[in-house]
Write a protein that holds these residues in place. Structure first.
Motif, PDB file in Angstrom:
ATOM      1  N   VAL A  36       0.815  -1.224   0.000  1.00 26.54           N
ATOM      2  CA  VAL A  36       0.000   0.000   0.000  1.00 26.54           C
ATOM      3  C   VAL A  36       0.848   1.273   0.000  1.00 26.54           C
ATOM      4  O   VAL A  36       0.314   2.377  -0.042  1.00 26.54           O
ATOM      5  CB  VAL A  36      -0.966   0.022   1.211  1.00 26.54           C
ATOM      6  CG1 VAL A  36      -2.030  -1.066   1.056  1.00 26.54           C
ATOM      7  CG2 VAL A  36      -0.229  -0.166   2.534  1.00 26.54           C
ATOM      8  N   GLU A  57       5.530  -0.869   2.121  1.00 26.23           N
ATOM      9  CA  GLU A  57       4.690  -1.197   3.266  1.00 26.23           C
ATOM     10  C   GLU A  57       3.461  -1.952   2.806  1.00 26.23           C
ATOM     11  O   GLU A  57       2.834  -1.593   1.819  1.00 26.23           O
ATOM     12  CB  GLU A  57       4.263   0.088   4.002  1.00 26.23           C
ATOM     13  CG  GLU A  57       5.434   0.843   4.575  1.00 26.23           C
ATOM     14  CD  GLU A  57       5.047   1.691   5.770  1.00 26.23           C
ATOM     15  OE1 GLU A  57       4.133   1.286   6.507  1.00 26.23           O
ATOM     16  OE2 GLU A  57       5.670   2.748   5.951  1.00 26.23           O
ATOM     17  N   THR A  59      -0.301  -3.707   4.389  1.00 18.99           N
ATOM     18  CA  THR A  59      -1.226  -3.337   5.459  1.00 18.99           C
ATOM     19  C   THR A  59      -0.644  -3.736   6.821  1.00 18.99           C
ATOM     20  O   THR A  59      -0.940  -3.118   7.818  1.00 18.99           O
ATOM     21  CB  THR A  59      -2.592  -4.032   5.252  1.00 18.99           C
ATOM     22  OG1 THR A  59      -2.344  -5.374   4.858  1.00 18.99           O
ATOM     23  CG2 THR A  59      -3.411  -3.330   4.197  1.00 18.99           C
TER      24      THR A  59
ATOM     25  N   ILE B 291       2.541   5.835   6.040  1.00 16.86           N
ATOM     26  CA  ILE B 291       1.830   5.162   7.126  1.00 16.86           C
ATOM     27  C   ILE B 291       2.615   5.330   8.430  1.00 16.86           C
ATOM     28  O   ILE B 291       3.806   5.040   8.484  1.00 16.86           O
ATOM     29  CB  ILE B 291       1.669   3.657   6.822  1.00 16.86           C
ATOM     30  CG1 ILE B 291       0.881   3.470   5.519  1.00 16.86           C
ATOM     31  CG2 ILE B 291       0.978   2.935   7.979  1.00 16.86           C
ATOM     32  CD1 ILE B 291       0.961   2.079   4.950  1.00 16.86           C
ATOM     33  N   ARG B 293       2.894   3.896  12.056  1.00 16.19           N
ATOM     34  CA  ARG B 293       2.442   2.728  12.820  1.00 16.19           C
ATOM     35  C   ARG B 293       2.598   2.968  14.314  1.00 16.19           C
ATOM     36  O   ARG B 293       3.064   4.011  14.739  1.00 16.19           O
ATOM     37  CB  ARG B 293       3.223   1.491  12.368  1.00 16.19           C
ATOM     38  CG  ARG B 293       3.016   1.240  10.882  1.00 16.19           C
ATOM     39  CD  ARG B 293       3.546  -0.086  10.424  1.00 16.19           C
ATOM     40  NE  ARG B 293       3.431  -0.188   8.971  1.00 16.19           N
ATOM     41  CZ  ARG B 293       2.407  -0.741   8.324  1.00 16.19           C
ATOM     42  NH1 ARG B 293       1.398  -1.251   8.986  1.00 16.19           N
ATOM     43  NH2 ARG B 293       2.386  -0.785   7.000  1.00 16.19           N
ATOM     44  N   THR B 313      -2.333   2.136  10.069  1.00 15.32           N
ATOM     45  CA  THR B 313      -2.272   1.264   8.900  1.00 15.32           C
ATOM     46  C   THR B 313      -2.781   2.038   7.695  1.00 15.32           C
ATOM     47  O   THR B 313      -2.999   3.244   7.761  1.00 15.32           O
ATOM     48  CB  THR B 313      -3.118  -0.011   9.107  1.00 15.32           C
ATOM     49  OG1 THR B 313      -2.872  -0.932   8.036  1.00 15.32           O
ATOM     50  CG2 THR B 313      -4.617   0.291   9.145  1.00 15.32           C
ATOM     51  N   PHE B 314      -2.939   1.330   6.588  1.00 16.14           N
ATOM     52  CA  PHE B 314      -3.608   1.876   5.418  1.00 16.14           C
ATOM     53  C   PHE B 314      -5.054   1.398   5.490  1.00 16.14           C
ATOM     54  O   PHE B 314      -5.306   0.207   5.653  1.00 16.14           O
ATOM     55  CB  PHE B 314      -2.919   1.354   4.153  1.00 16.14           C
ATOM     56  CG  PHE B 314      -3.569   1.794   2.874  1.00 16.14           C
ATOM     57  CD1 PHE B 314      -3.290   3.037   2.329  1.00 16.14           C
ATOM     58  CD2 PHE B 314      -4.461   0.954   2.213  1.00 16.14           C
ATOM     59  CE1 PHE B 314      -3.895   3.441   1.145  1.00 16.14           C
ATOM     60  CE2 PHE B 314      -5.068   1.352   1.032  1.00 16.14           C
ATOM     61  CZ  PHE B 314      -4.777   2.600   0.494  1.00 16.14           C
TER      62      PHE B 314
END
Lengths: 126, 368
Positions: A36, A57, A59, B291, B293, B313-314
């Motif tokens: 993603v 990256e 998920t 992203i 985290r 996250t996405f």
């Protein structure tokens, strides 16, 4: 025929004269899952063999992308930054990561050929 | 300690699950379709989740049980009708959350659903606080299956007719293959859905019947992206022994009728209700595709550290990175500009409302 070799970090590298195209293997994308996000090195920067040269990256997690050889970054693939899912779709062709003008062809010697890599990836994922 | 398997382990393997260890259990992180497809299938159709690793604690016996449980949990258990559920917490004396849980009143007591990683400790804590006066059964002969998504009610109704009349956060007994099953309308995805407690030996055929009716198995990976989009907390990430329900922005789960009463951690909570808290859980939306985290440091525009991301996250349905975390209370207003330190760079982001994805629950008589 240009030569394709593989690293233990699951990158592929295709050499065409002094120009190398680098990406991550289908096996790597299968381990990562849905990608993603992709970050690539800056055009014009220098990268060193086995050093980080990007990030992908899924998920689930972030993973560094390493360069299997040293050189100057001469091109990057904006397509995979705009649509990272392309890396899952076509990792070893259109979804390449970056191109290098390589420093030393000999650095290719330590890398694996297709057959060796297939054996390696089978063993390490078992 | 050897790794445990749920009653659906063979089914996970049959449907191509990638198995990982989670809280001592071998669990599916994803199946063949992958996290994004599984996430979207749950939002558009329905998904089946094996949550049998979670604890199902039945407590019964004694007229004072409700009173005694109210000394532990900050829920209004006296007002709870039979088969009604409430979200609550097991806290420590400092008001920190030891576990977040769902309490349902049953015909002869209470059923408490506990997080897998906390369940054995919770059992000991609750048992000792109840002075061993009641019957406690952390029942491992039962599986727990969640069926979530807009089609969940139709799929479940084909297998167990009548379930679609359940209201959100309510449950009831039903019969499957001459055996009792207990079903509640609840979930952890931001979708309408159900959680079904069923005998281990019936779980596999039960789940196969959902698959025959168009539902798909969904792994823990998509369960995580679904709950994050729904703004829901994951114990161990977003909640822990050092965060209180007020700090976690879960004030709504503490009924006003309980604020002046005593329960474990009530002193601290009462204080926080009156004086406010220093840190608060917020939604975070990064400006770019980066992203952030868990454990990502959060900064203000003066480069001062003001908090930490706890989940990120996405979001496959919102098609953007999402995160939640704790910030200094003065930065918790929606649209406050913050910066997230990712791989040495400061990434601009905004505090935003939760959930990221709008809820689609079937509302009953609940006052959330």
């Amino acid at each position: 025929m240009s030569e394709v070799k593989y690293s233990k970090e699951h990158e592929w590298i295709k050499l065409d004269g002094e120009e190398a195209t680098i990406g991550i293997t289908k096996h790597a994308t299968e381990m990562l899952g849905d990608i993603v996000f992709a970050e690539l090195p800056e055009k014009g920067s220098h990268v060193d063999k086995d050093g980080t040269a990007g990030v992908v990256e899924s998920t689930k997690a972030a993973s560094d992308v390493y360069t299997p050889v040293s050189g100057e970054v001469i091109d990057t693939n904006q397509m995979i930054v705009d649509d990272p899912s392309k890396i899952n779709e076509d990792p070893e062709e259109s979804a390449w990561f970056f191109k290098l003008k390589i420093k030393d062809k000999k650095e290719m010697d330590s890398l694996m050929n297709k057959e060796e890599y297939e054996k390696f990836s089978k063993e390490t994922s078992a | 300690m050897s790794i445990k398997k749920t009653s659906l382990n063979n089914l996970h393997i049959k449907y191509g699950a990638k198995l990982v260890e989670f809280a001592g259990y071998q669990m599916p992180i994803q199946y063949k379709d992958g996290i994004i497809q599984e996430h979207k299938y749950t939002r558009s159709h329905s998904g089946i989740f094996d949550v049998s690793h979670m604890g199902q604690l039945f407590i019964s016996g004694g007229d004072d049980l409700t009173n005694d449980l109210e000394k532990i949990f900050p829920a209004d258990l006296k007002k709870l009708k039979t088969n009604q559920s409430k979200y609550s917490f097991l806290m420590n004396n400092k008001g920190g959350i030891q576990d977040d849980l769902i309490i349902t009143k049953t015909s002869d007591g209470f059923l408490i659903i506990l997080n897998a990683a906390c369940k054995y400790n919770d059992y000991e804590v609750i048992k000792s606080k109840l002075d061993n006066q009641y019957k406690l059964n952390l029942d491992e002969s039962l599986s727990l299956i969640a069926l979530q998504g807009p089609e969940a009610k139709n799929v479940l109704n084909k297998v167990i007719p009548g379930c679609d009349s359940l209201k959100f956060m309510n449950g009831n007994n039903y019969v499957y293959k001459n055996e009792k099953v207990y079903i509640t309308r609840s979930g952890y995805t931001g979708e309408d859905g159900f959680e079904i407690s069923i005998k281990n030996s019936d779980a596999e055929t039960f789940v196969e019947s959902f698959i025959e009716n168009g539902s798909k198995l969904i792994g823990l990976g998509a369960r995580d992206t679904l709950r994050m989009e729904a703004g829901l907390c994951l114990y161990g990430n977003d909640l822990n022994n050092d965060t209180s329900p007020i700090e976690a922005n879960l004030k709504w789960a503490i009924p006003k009728s309980r604020i002046e009463t005593e329960f474990v951690g009530s002193e601290v909570l009462k204080n926080q209700f009156q004086s406010g808290v220093k840190k608060l859980r917020v939604g975070i939306k990064p400006d770019s595709k980066v992203i952030a985290r868990g454990n990502t440091k959060i900064y203000n525009d003066k480069n001062q550290e003001i908090g930490k991301v706890t989940s990120g996250t996405f979001g496959p349905s919102v098609e953007h990175p999402i995160a939640m975390g704790y910030v200094d209370n003065s930065y918790s207003t929606v649209n406050t500009k913050i910066f997230l330190e990712v791989r040495g760079k400061k990434i601009p982001a905004n505090i935003c409302n939760l959930p990221f994805y709008k809820k689609n629950y079937v509302k009953g008589e609940i006052n959330v």
